[in-house]
Design a protein around this motif. Structure first.
Motif, PDB file in Angstrom:
ATOM      1  N   ARG A  21     -35.652   8.765  12.748  1.00 48.35           N
ATOM      2  CA  ARG A  21     -35.396   8.413  11.342  1.00 48.35           C
ATOM      3  C   ARG A  21     -35.798   6.962  11.114  1.00 48.35           C
ATOM      4  O   ARG A  21     -35.585   6.113  11.973  1.00 48.35           O
ATOM      5  CB  ARG A  21     -33.926   8.582  10.988  1.00 48.35           C
ATOM      6  CG  ARG A  21     -33.631   8.225   9.528  1.00 48.35           C
ATOM      7  CD  ARG A  21     -32.157   8.333   9.135  1.00 48.35           C
ATOM      8  NE  ARG A  21     -31.592   9.587   9.583  1.00 48.35           N
ATOM      9  CZ  ARG A  21     -30.401   9.686  10.191  1.00 48.35           C
ATOM     10  NH1 ARG A  21     -29.662   8.634  10.414  1.00 48.35           N
ATOM     11  NH2 ARG A  21     -29.958  10.863  10.576  1.00 48.35           N
ATOM     12  N   LEU A  22     -36.379   6.716   9.943  1.00 44.22           N
ATOM     13  CA  LEU A  22     -36.718   5.357   9.549  1.00 44.22           C
ATOM     14  C   LEU A  22     -36.252   5.180   8.108  1.00 44.22           C
ATOM     15  O   LEU A  22     -36.651   5.945   7.221  1.00 44.22           O
ATOM     16  CB  LEU A  22     -38.226   5.111   9.646  1.00 44.22           C
ATOM     17  CG  LEU A  22     -38.638   3.650   9.592  1.00 44.22           C
ATOM     18  CD1 LEU A  22     -38.324   2.974  10.934  1.00 44.22           C
ATOM     19  CD2 LEU A  22     -40.104   3.508   9.273  1.00 44.22           C
ATOM     20  N   THR A  23     -35.390   4.189   7.886  1.00 43.64           N
ATOM     21  CA  THR A  23     -34.863   3.915   6.542  1.00 43.64           C
ATOM     22  C   THR A  23     -35.304   2.524   6.117  1.00 43.64           C
ATOM     23  O   THR A  23     -35.092   1.551   6.839  1.00 43.64           O
ATOM     24  CB  THR A  23     -33.332   4.011   6.519  1.00 43.64           C
ATOM     25  OG1 THR A  23     -32.953   5.336   6.897  1.00 43.64           O
ATOM     26  CG2 THR A  23     -32.775   3.707   5.142  1.00 43.64           C
ATOM     27  N   VAL A  24     -35.931   2.439   4.937  1.00 42.16           N
ATOM     28  CA  VAL A  24     -36.434   1.184   4.382  1.00 42.16           C
ATOM     29  C   VAL A  24     -35.663   0.864   3.114  1.00 42.16           C
ATOM     30  O   VAL A  24     -35.606   1.692   2.200  1.00 42.16           O
ATOM     31  CB  VAL A  24     -37.943   1.290   4.063  1.00 42.16           C
ATOM     32  CG1 VAL A  24     -38.461   0.005   3.420  1.00 42.16           C
ATOM     33  CG2 VAL A  24     -38.745   1.637   5.304  1.00 42.16           C
ATOM     34  N   ARG A  25     -35.080  -0.340   3.067  1.00 43.28           N
ATOM     35  CA  ARG A  25     -34.432  -0.800   1.841  1.00 43.28           C
ATOM     36  C   ARG A  25     -35.475  -1.528   0.995  1.00 43.28           C
ATOM     37  O   ARG A  25     -36.161  -2.426   1.479  1.00 43.28           O
ATOM     38  CB  ARG A  25     -33.249  -1.720   2.147  1.00 43.28           C
ATOM     39  CG  ARG A  25     -32.406  -1.973   0.890  1.00 43.28           C
ATOM     40  CD  ARG A  25     -31.125  -2.717   1.192  1.00 43.28           C
ATOM     41  NE  ARG A  25     -31.441  -4.127   1.376  1.00 43.28           N
ATOM     42  CZ  ARG A  25     -30.994  -4.873   2.358  1.00 43.28           C
ATOM     43  NH1 ARG A  25     -30.214  -4.382   3.284  1.00 43.28           N
ATOM     44  NH2 ARG A  25     -31.331  -6.145   2.438  1.00 43.28           N
ATOM     45  N   ILE A  26     -35.604  -1.122  -0.243  1.00 42.17           N
ATOM     46  CA  ILE A  26     -36.610  -1.681  -1.139  1.00 42.17           C
ATOM     47  C   ILE A  26     -36.054  -2.954  -1.775  1.00 42.17           C
ATOM     48  O   ILE A  26     -34.992  -2.928  -2.393  1.00 42.17           O
ATOM     49  CB  ILE A  26     -36.986  -0.656  -2.241  1.00 42.17           C
ATOM     50  CG1 ILE A  26     -37.386   0.698  -1.622  1.00 42.17           C
ATOM     51  CG2 ILE A  26     -38.088  -1.217  -3.130  1.00 42.17           C
ATOM     52  CD1 ILE A  26     -38.544   0.654  -0.653  1.00 42.17           C
ATOM     53  N   PRO A  27     -36.769  -4.071  -1.648  1.00 46.52           N
ATOM     54  CA  PRO A  27     -36.255  -5.323  -2.226  1.00 46.52           C
ATOM     55  C   PRO A  27     -36.378  -5.354  -3.750  1.00 46.52           C
ATOM     56  O   PRO A  27     -37.213  -4.651  -4.341  1.00 46.52           O
ATOM     57  CB  PRO A  27     -37.133  -6.391  -1.579  1.00 46.52           C
ATOM     58  CG  PRO A  27     -38.369  -5.694  -1.165  1.00 46.52           C
ATOM     59  CD  PRO A  27     -37.997  -4.262  -0.902  1.00 46.52           C
ATOM     60  N   GLU A  28     -35.539  -6.162  -4.350  1.00 48.79           N
ATOM     61  CA  GLU A  28     -35.573  -6.359  -5.803  1.00 48.79           C
ATOM     62  C   GLU A  28     -36.966  -6.825  -6.215  1.00 48.79           C
ATOM     63  O   GLU A  28     -37.562  -7.685  -5.554  1.00 48.79           O
ATOM     64  CB  GLU A  28     -34.514  -7.402  -6.199  1.00 48.79           C
ATOM     65  CG  GLU A  28     -34.369  -7.606  -7.678  1.00 48.79           C
ATOM     66  CD  GLU A  28     -33.757  -6.415  -8.417  1.00 48.79           C
ATOM     67  OE1 GLU A  28     -34.068  -6.286  -9.610  1.00 48.79           O
ATOM     68  OE2 GLU A  28     -32.996  -5.631  -7.822  1.00 48.79           O
ATOM     69  N   THR A  36     -34.519  -5.751 -15.833  1.00 45.88           N
ATOM     70  CA  THR A  36     -35.548  -4.811 -16.274  1.00 45.88           C
ATOM     71  C   THR A  36     -36.922  -5.423 -16.008  1.00 45.88           C
ATOM     72  O   THR A  36     -37.152  -6.598 -16.288  1.00 45.88           O
ATOM     73  CB  THR A  36     -35.383  -4.494 -17.769  1.00 45.88           C
ATOM     74  OG1 THR A  36     -34.100  -3.903 -17.957  1.00 45.88           O
ATOM     75  CG2 THR A  36     -36.451  -3.537 -18.264  1.00 45.88           C
ATOM     76  N   TYR A  37     -37.823  -4.601 -15.451  1.00 40.39           N
ATOM     77  CA  TYR A  37     -39.172  -5.059 -15.121  1.00 40.39           C
ATOM     78  C   TYR A  37     -40.193  -4.332 -15.992  1.00 40.39           C
ATOM     79  O   TYR A  37     -40.041  -3.150 -16.281  1.00 40.39           O
ATOM     80  CB  TYR A  37     -39.499  -4.780 -13.649  1.00 40.39           C
ATOM     81  CG  TYR A  37     -38.632  -5.557 -12.705  1.00 40.39           C
ATOM     82  CD1 TYR A  37     -38.933  -6.884 -12.411  1.00 40.39           C
ATOM     83  CD2 TYR A  37     -37.515  -4.981 -12.107  1.00 40.39           C
ATOM     84  CE1 TYR A  37     -38.139  -7.613 -11.544  1.00 40.39           C
ATOM     85  CE2 TYR A  37     -36.713  -5.707 -11.239  1.00 40.39           C
ATOM     86  CZ  TYR A  37     -37.033  -7.019 -10.965  1.00 40.39           C
ATOM     87  OH  TYR A  37     -36.243  -7.736 -10.110  1.00 40.39           O
ATOM     88  N   SER A  38     -41.255  -5.075 -16.374  1.00 39.17           N
ATOM     89  CA  SER A  38     -42.361  -4.484 -17.121  1.00 39.17           C
ATOM     90  C   SER A  38     -43.353  -3.887 -16.144  1.00 39.17           C
ATOM     91  O   SER A  38     -43.553  -4.397 -15.046  1.00 39.17           O
ATOM     92  CB  SER A  38     -43.061  -5.549 -17.969  1.00 39.17           C
ATOM     93  OG  SER A  38     -42.169  -6.044 -18.929  1.00 39.17           O
ATOM     94  N   HIS A  79     -48.944  -0.727 -19.229  1.00 36.27           N
ATOM     95  CA  HIS A  79     -48.960  -0.230 -20.607  1.00 36.27           C
ATOM     96  C   HIS A  79     -47.617  -0.357 -21.310  1.00 36.27           C
ATOM     97  O   HIS A  79     -47.229   0.500 -22.087  1.00 36.27           O
ATOM     98  CB  HIS A  79     -49.441   1.231 -20.648  1.00 36.27           C
ATOM     99  CG  HIS A  79     -50.723   1.450 -19.912  1.00 36.27           C
ATOM    100  ND1 HIS A  79     -51.920   0.884 -20.300  1.00 36.27           N
ATOM    101  CD2 HIS A  79     -50.997   2.146 -18.788  1.00 36.27           C
ATOM    102  CE1 HIS A  79     -52.872   1.236 -19.456  1.00 36.27           C
ATOM    103  NE2 HIS A  79     -52.347   2.002 -18.521  1.00 36.27           N
ATOM    104  N   GLY A  80     -46.875  -1.416 -21.023  1.00 38.15           N
ATOM    105  CA  GLY A  80     -45.639  -1.691 -21.725  1.00 38.15           C
ATOM    106  C   GLY A  80     -44.424  -0.917 -21.257  1.00 38.15           C
ATOM    107  O   GLY A  80     -43.335  -1.086 -21.803  1.00 38.15           O
ATOM    108  N   ALA A  81     -44.579  -0.055 -20.276  1.00 33.28           N
ATOM    109  CA  ALA A  81     -43.420   0.685 -19.764  1.00 33.28           C
ATOM    110  C   ALA A  81     -42.478  -0.298 -19.072  1.00 33.28           C
ATOM    111  O   ALA A  81     -42.905  -1.299 -18.498  1.00 33.28           O
ATOM    112  CB  ALA A  81     -43.874   1.758 -18.772  1.00 33.28           C
ATOM    113  N   THR A  82     -41.181  -0.016 -19.141  1.00 33.05           N
ATOM    114  CA  THR A  82     -40.205  -0.858 -18.456  1.00 33.05           C
ATOM    115  C   THR A  82     -39.373  -0.007 -17.507  1.00 33.05           C
ATOM    116  O   THR A  82     -39.195   1.189 -17.712  1.00 33.05           O
ATOM    117  CB  THR A  82     -39.270  -1.561 -19.459  1.00 33.05           C
ATOM    118  OG1 THR A  82     -38.611  -0.585 -20.245  1.00 33.05           O
ATOM    119  CG2 THR A  82     -40.041  -2.527 -20.354  1.00 33.05           C
ATOM    120  N   ALA A 120     -43.532  -6.588  -8.996  1.00 35.44           N
ATOM    121  CA  ALA A 120     -43.312  -7.095 -10.354  1.00 35.44           C
ATOM    122  C   ALA A 120     -43.996  -8.445 -10.555  1.00 35.44           C
ATOM    123  O   ALA A 120     -44.008  -9.293  -9.665  1.00 35.44           O
ATOM    124  CB  ALA A 120     -41.817  -7.205 -10.637  1.00 35.44           C
ATOM    125  N   GLY A 121     -44.547  -8.618 -11.742  1.00 34.75           N
ATOM    126  CA  GLY A 121     -45.290  -9.831 -12.063  1.00 34.75           C
ATOM    127  C   GLY A 121     -44.440 -11.072 -12.200  1.00 34.75           C
ATOM    128  O   GLY A 121     -44.966 -12.188 -12.155  1.00 34.75           O
TER     129      GLY A 121
END
Length: 175
Positions: free
Chosen positions: A55-62, A87-89, A92-95, A125-126
């Motif tokens: 098993r390999l578990t990866v925590r996704i950073p903010e 909230t991240y953009s 095409h403007g999706a958040t 994220a930009g």
């Protein structure tokens, strides 16, 4: 003769350092631009004390959004979703105000004597800051034992030696 022995000792020392650096779960790419897609390839070079990885578990950073793990034959994928700190953009403007926070591959068998890669695609994220490291803590579970590659340097000691470092990527300006 002394020079040759010194060169051999230096070469052996460098090989040992390289081998210990390769002993950790790492990311294939050392850098990733902010505001751009990112393919995270987690390299797993060994198991736990000669025991197979199961098993390999990866925590996704903010700030890493739109995460999609790659299917891996013989392994199941589970994701956990949760809210982001902000909230991240996106394109095409999706958040995005929530998304994948953890990815786990399980049910497969990666023997200690072999190497493999676990892949996910995402978007950096930009509004993240170029010039800083972004860490992906990883827990590697084996038939017997576990490695927690979760250590990150403290802000006041960025160059501190870490025994079980989390894989990291340096953020760069958008190209």
């Amino acid at each position: 003769m002394k020079v040759t022995i010194t060169k051999l000792a230096l070469a052996a020392s460098l090989a040992l350092v390289a081998a210990s650096a390769a002993a950790h779960v790492t990311l294939e790419q050392a850098e990733a631009p902010v505001g751009a897609p990112y393919k995270a390839v987690f390299r797993v070079p060994h198991g736990c004390d000669q025991s197979s990885t199961v098993r390999l578990t990866v925590r996704i950073p903010e700030g890493v959004i739109a995460v999609k793990p790659m299917v891996k034959p013989g392994w199941q994928i589970a994701t956990m979703r949760g809210p982001y700190a902000k909230t991240y953009s996106f394109y095409h403007g999706a958040t995005f105000s929530e998304g994948v926070t953890t990815v786990t591959w399980s049910g497969g068998n990666l023997p200690d004597a072999f190497y493999d890669e676990f892949v996910l695609s995402a978007f950096i994220a930009g509004d993240l800051t170029p010039g800083r490291m972004l860490y992906f803590p990883v827990v590697q579970t084996c038939e017997r034992g576990e490695h927690q590659w979760v250590e990150v340097p403290a802000a006041d000691k960025p160059d501190a030696h870490l025994g079980d470092p989390a894989p990291g990527v340096m953020l760069t300006p958008k190209k």
